[in-house]
Design a protein around this motif. Structure first.
Motif, PDB file in Angstrom:
ATOM      1  N   GLY A   1       0.803  -1.215   0.000  1.00 18.19           N
ATOM      2  CA  GLY A   1       0.000   0.000   0.000  1.00 18.19           C
ATOM      3  C   GLY A   1       0.835   1.263   0.000  1.00 18.19           C
ATOM      4  O   GLY A   1       0.314   2.359   0.125  1.00 18.19           O
ATOM      5  N   GLY A   2       2.142   1.138  -0.134  1.00 16.99           N
ATOM      6  CA  GLY A   2       3.040   2.287  -0.083  1.00 16.99           C
ATOM      7  C   GLY A   2       3.607   2.451   1.321  1.00 16.99           C
ATOM      8  O   GLY A   2       3.051   1.972   2.290  1.00 16.99           O
ATOM      9  N   GLY A   3       4.723   3.112   1.427  1.00 19.47           N
ATOM     10  CA  GLY A   3       5.366   3.323   2.722  1.00 19.47           C
ATOM     11  C   GLY A   3       6.417   2.269   3.020  1.00 19.47           C
ATOM     12  O   GLY A   3       6.379   1.160   2.485  1.00 19.47           O
ATOM     13  N   LEU A   4       7.334   2.628   3.849  1.00 19.55           N
ATOM     14  CA  LEU A   4       8.431   1.743   4.249  1.00 19.55           C
ATOM     15  C   LEU A   4       7.910   0.659   5.181  1.00 19.55           C
ATOM     16  O   LEU A   4       7.283   0.948   6.198  1.00 19.55           O
ATOM     17  CB  LEU A   4       9.515   2.575   4.946  1.00 19.55           C
ATOM     18  N   ASP A   5       8.139  -0.594   4.844  1.00 18.28           N
ATOM     19  CA  ASP A   5       7.682  -1.746   5.625  1.00 18.28           C
ATOM     20  C   ASP A   5       8.721  -2.056   6.703  1.00 18.28           C
ATOM     21  O   ASP A   5       9.780  -2.608   6.417  1.00 18.28           O
ATOM     22  CB  ASP A   5       7.482  -2.939   4.692  1.00 18.28           C
TER      23      ASP A   5
ATOM     24  N   ALA B   1       7.228  10.297  14.924  1.00 17.23           N
ATOM     25  CA  ALA B   1       5.788  10.456  14.719  1.00 17.23           C
ATOM     26  C   ALA B   1       5.229  11.586  15.585  1.00 17.23           C
ATOM     27  O   ALA B   1       4.363  12.347  15.138  1.00 17.23           O
ATOM     28  CB  ALA B   1       5.069   9.145  15.011  1.00 17.23           C
ATOM     29  N   GLU B   2       5.722  11.700  16.804  1.00 14.43           N
ATOM     30  CA  GLU B   2       5.273  12.760  17.714  1.00 14.43           C
ATOM     31  C   GLU B   2       5.494  14.144  17.109  1.00 14.43           C
ATOM     32  O   GLU B   2       4.698  15.056  17.328  1.00 14.43           O
ATOM     33  CB  GLU B   2       6.020  12.640  19.043  1.00 14.43           C
ATOM     34  N   HIS B   3       6.554  14.292  16.344  1.00  8.24           N
ATOM     35  CA  HIS B   3       6.885  15.577  15.726  1.00  8.24           C
ATOM     36  C   HIS B   3       6.374  15.676  14.282  1.00  8.24           C
ATOM     37  O   HIS B   3       6.743  16.588  13.551  1.00  8.24           O
ATOM     38  CB  HIS B   3       8.393  15.810  15.781  1.00  8.24           C
ATOM     39  N   ASN B   4       5.542  14.711  13.879  1.00  4.21           N
ATOM     40  CA  ASN B   4       4.921  14.701  12.544  1.00  4.21           C
ATOM     41  C   ASN B   4       5.929  14.657  11.398  1.00  4.21           C
ATOM     42  O   ASN B   4       5.645  15.089  10.292  1.00  4.21           O
ATOM     43  CB  ASN B   4       3.972  15.884  12.369  1.00  4.21           C
ATOM     44  N   VAL B   5       7.104  14.106  11.678  1.00  4.38           N
ATOM     45  CA  VAL B   5       8.104  13.916  10.627  1.00  4.38           C
ATOM     46  C   VAL B   5       7.731  12.681   9.810  1.00  4.38           C
ATOM     47  O   VAL B   5       7.957  12.633   8.608  1.00  4.38           O
ATOM     48  CB  VAL B   5       9.522  13.791  11.231  1.00  4.38           C
ATOM     49  N   ILE B   6       7.148  11.693  10.481  1.00  5.74           N
ATOM     50  CA  ILE B   6       6.650  10.492   9.806  1.00  5.74           C
ATOM     51  C   ILE B   6       5.204  10.258  10.225  1.00  5.74           C
ATOM     52  O   ILE B   6       4.755  10.766  11.251  1.00  5.74           O
ATOM     53  CB  ILE B   6       7.478   9.228  10.135  1.00  5.74           C
ATOM     54  N   VAL B   7       4.516   9.479   9.402  1.00  5.03           N
ATOM     55  CA  VAL B   7       3.213   8.929   9.779  1.00  5.03           C
ATOM     56  C   VAL B   7       3.453   7.435   9.931  1.00  5.03           C
ATOM     57  O   VAL B   7       3.914   6.781   8.999  1.00  5.03           O
ATOM     58  CB  VAL B   7       2.147   9.209   8.696  1.00  5.03           C
ATOM     59  N   TRP B   8       3.199   6.929  11.116  1.00  2.00           N
ATOM     60  CA  TRP B   8       3.455   5.522  11.416  1.00  2.00           C
ATOM     61  C   TRP B   8       2.124   4.797  11.541  1.00  2.00           C
ATOM     62  O   TRP B   8       1.351   5.043  12.465  1.00  2.00           O
ATOM     63  CB  TRP B   8       4.253   5.411  12.701  1.00  2.00           C
TER      64      TRP B   8
ATOM     65  N   THR C   1      -0.183  -1.808   9.990  1.00  3.67           N
ATOM     66  CA  THR C   1       0.616  -2.439   8.937  1.00  3.67           C
ATOM     67  C   THR C   1       2.106  -2.325   9.223  1.00  3.67           C
ATOM     68  O   THR C   1       2.917  -2.897   8.505  1.00  3.67           O
ATOM     69  CB  THR C   1       0.329  -1.789   7.566  1.00  3.67           C
ATOM     70  N   ASN C   2       2.468  -1.573  10.275  1.00  7.13           N
ATOM     71  CA  ASN C   2       3.851  -1.283  10.662  1.00  7.13           C
ATOM     72  C   ASN C   2       4.642  -0.705   9.487  1.00  7.13           C
ATOM     73  O   ASN C   2       5.731  -1.170   9.151  1.00  7.13           O
ATOM     74  CB  ASN C   2       4.544  -2.505  11.253  1.00  7.13           C
ATOM     75  N   THR C   3       4.046   0.308   8.875  1.00  7.44           N
ATOM     76  CA  THR C   3       4.698   1.030   7.786  1.00  7.44           C
ATOM     77  C   THR C   3       4.785   2.499   8.144  1.00  7.44           C
ATOM     78  O   THR C   3       4.016   3.002   8.970  1.00  7.44           O
ATOM     79  CB  THR C   3       3.912   0.895   6.457  1.00  7.44           C
ATOM     80  N   ILE C   4       5.744   3.179   7.527  1.00  5.88           N
ATOM     81  CA  ILE C   4       5.869   4.615   7.741  1.00  5.88           C
ATOM     82  C   ILE C   4       5.912   5.340   6.392  1.00  5.88           C
ATOM     83  O   ILE C   4       6.382   4.793   5.395  1.00  5.88           O
ATOM     84  CB  ILE C   4       7.114   4.983   8.578  1.00  5.88           C
ATOM     85  N   THR C   5       5.404   6.549   6.401  1.00  5.46           N
ATOM     86  CA  THR C   5       5.458   7.437   5.253  1.00  5.46           C
ATOM     87  C   THR C   5       5.883   8.813   5.760  1.00  5.46           C
ATOM     88  O   THR C   5       5.916   9.061   6.965  1.00  5.46           O
ATOM     89  CB  THR C   5       4.088   7.541   4.553  1.00  5.46           C
ATOM     90  N   LYS C   6       6.202   9.696   4.832  1.00 10.14           N
ATOM     91  CA  LYS C   6       6.597  11.056   5.205  1.00 10.14           C
ATOM     92  C   LYS C   6       5.421  11.768   5.860  1.00 10.14           C
ATOM     93  O   LYS C   6       4.298  11.707   5.371  1.00 10.14           O
ATOM     94  CB  LYS C   6       7.037  11.849   3.975  1.00 10.14           C
ATOM     95  N   GLY C   7       5.726  12.470   6.970  1.00  8.01           N
ATOM     96  CA  GLY C   7       4.715  13.246   7.656  1.00  8.01           C
ATOM     97  C   GLY C   7       4.731  14.694   7.203  1.00  8.01           C
ATOM     98  O   GLY C   7       5.560  15.109   6.383  1.00  8.01           O
ATOM     99  N   SER C   8       3.834  15.487   7.761  1.00  3.33           N
ATOM    100  CA  SER C   8       3.681  16.886   7.361  1.00  3.33           C
ATOM    101  C   SER C   8       4.914  17.734   7.660  1.00  3.33           C
ATOM    102  O   SER C   8       5.124  18.762   7.027  1.00  3.33           O
ATOM    103  CB  SER C   8       2.454  17.499   8.031  1.00  3.33           C
ATOM    104  N   GLN C   9       5.755  17.312   8.612  1.00  3.98           N
ATOM    105  CA  GLN C   9       6.954  18.071   8.974  1.00  3.98           C
ATOM    106  C   GLN C   9       8.238  17.496   8.376  1.00  3.98           C
ATOM    107  O   GLN C   9       9.335  17.955   8.695  1.00  3.98           O
ATOM    108  CB  GLN C   9       7.093  18.148  10.501  1.00  3.98           C
TER     109      GLN C   9
END
Length: 101
Positions: free
Chosen positions: A35-39, A61-68, A72-80
Protein backbone atom coordinates in the motif's frame (compact mmCIF):
# COMPACT_ATOMS: atom_id res chain seq x y z
CA UNK A 1 9.85 23.20 14.25
CA UNK A 2 12.84 24.91 15.85
CA UNK A 3 16.47 24.20 15.01
CA UNK A 4 17.18 22.45 18.31
CA UNK A 5 14.36 19.97 17.69
CA UNK A 6 15.60 19.31 14.16
CA UNK A 7 19.09 18.47 15.41
CA UNK A 8 17.68 16.32 18.22
CA UNK A 9 15.56 14.30 15.79
CA UNK A 10 18.59 13.66 13.57
CA UNK A 11 21.02 12.98 16.41
CA UNK A 12 20.67 9.20 16.33
CA UNK A 13 21.91 7.30 13.29
CA UNK A 14 18.92 4.91 13.40
CA UNK A 15 16.50 7.80 12.89
CA UNK A 16 18.60 9.24 10.07
CA UNK A 17 18.72 5.84 8.33
CA UNK A 18 14.93 5.45 8.46
CA UNK A 19 14.35 8.97 7.18
CA UNK A 20 16.86 8.51 4.38
CA UNK A 21 15.08 5.29 3.44
CA UNK A 22 11.90 7.32 2.94
CA UNK A 23 13.78 9.51 0.47
CA UNK A 24 15.38 6.60 -1.40
CA UNK A 25 12.80 3.81 -1.45
CA UNK A 26 14.52 2.33 -4.48
CA UNK A 27 17.55 1.21 -2.42
CA UNK A 28 18.03 -2.58 -2.53
CA UNK A 29 17.76 -3.06 1.26
CA UNK A 30 14.48 -1.12 1.56
CA UNK A 31 11.17 -2.96 1.35
CA UNK A 32 8.07 -0.97 0.47
CA UNK A 33 4.66 -2.17 1.65
CA UNK A 34 2.06 -3.03 -1.01
CA UNK A 35 0.00 0.00 0.00
CA UNK A 36 3.04 2.29 -0.08
CA UNK A 37 5.37 3.32 2.72
CA UNK A 38 8.43 1.74 4.25
CA UNK A 39 7.68 -1.75 5.62
CA UNK A 40 9.33 -1.89 9.06
CA UNK A 41 8.67 -5.61 9.61
CA UNK A 42 10.25 -6.65 6.31
CA UNK A 43 13.15 -4.18 6.34
CA UNK A 44 14.36 -4.40 9.95
CA UNK A 45 14.71 -7.18 12.51
CA UNK A 46 15.96 -7.99 15.99
CA UNK A 47 17.26 -5.32 18.33
CA UNK A 48 17.27 -2.69 15.59
CA UNK A 49 13.55 -3.18 14.95
CA UNK A 50 12.80 -3.16 18.67
CA UNK A 51 14.65 0.15 19.16
CA UNK A 52 12.87 1.67 16.19
CA UNK A 53 9.42 0.65 17.42
CA UNK A 54 9.90 1.62 21.05
CA UNK A 55 12.08 4.72 20.78
CA UNK A 56 12.80 6.21 17.38
CA UNK A 57 9.54 5.86 15.43
CA UNK A 58 7.38 7.25 18.27
CA UNK A 59 9.66 10.28 18.56
CA UNK A 60 9.56 10.97 14.82
CA UNK A 61 5.79 10.46 14.72
CA UNK A 62 5.27 12.76 17.71
CA UNK A 63 6.88 15.58 15.73
CA UNK A 64 4.92 14.70 12.54
CA UNK A 65 8.10 13.92 10.63
CA UNK A 66 6.65 10.49 9.81
CA UNK A 67 3.21 8.93 9.78
CA UNK A 68 3.45 5.52 11.42
CA UNK A 69 0.66 3.07 10.67
CA UNK A 70 0.98 0.62 13.54
CA UNK A 71 -1.54 -1.79 12.01
CA UNK A 72 0.62 -2.44 8.94
CA UNK A 73 3.85 -1.28 10.66
CA UNK A 74 4.70 1.03 7.79
CA UNK A 75 5.87 4.62 7.74
CA UNK A 76 5.46 7.44 5.25
CA UNK A 77 6.60 11.06 5.20
CA UNK A 78 4.71 13.25 7.66
CA UNK A 79 3.68 16.89 7.36
CA UNK A 80 6.95 18.07 8.97
CA UNK A 81 9.30 15.89 6.90
CA UNK A 82 10.22 18.86 4.73
CA UNK A 83 11.32 20.80 7.81
CA UNK A 84 14.25 18.42 8.32
CA UNK A 85 14.89 17.10 4.81
CA UNK A 86 17.65 19.57 3.86
CA UNK A 87 19.48 19.01 7.15
CA UNK A 88 19.04 15.26 6.70
CA UNK A 89 20.65 15.38 3.27
CA UNK A 90 23.61 17.36 4.64
CA UNK A 91 24.02 14.84 7.47
CA UNK A 92 23.97 12.03 4.90
CA UNK A 93 27.08 13.47 3.28
CA UNK A 94 28.77 13.94 6.65
CA UNK A 95 27.94 10.49 8.08
CA UNK A 96 30.93 8.96 6.33
CA UNK A 97 33.24 11.23 8.33
CA UNK A 98 31.49 11.21 11.72
CA UNK A 99 31.52 8.33 14.24
CA UNK A 100 28.16 6.58 14.67
CA UNK A 101 26.17 7.88 17.62
Amino acid sequence: MNTSTRFDLLRKSQRREVLLALIDQEAPDIIVHDGGGLDIDATYSGACKLQLEHCHLPKLAEHNVIVWDRETNTITKGSQFGAIEALLRVSQNEDNDVPNG
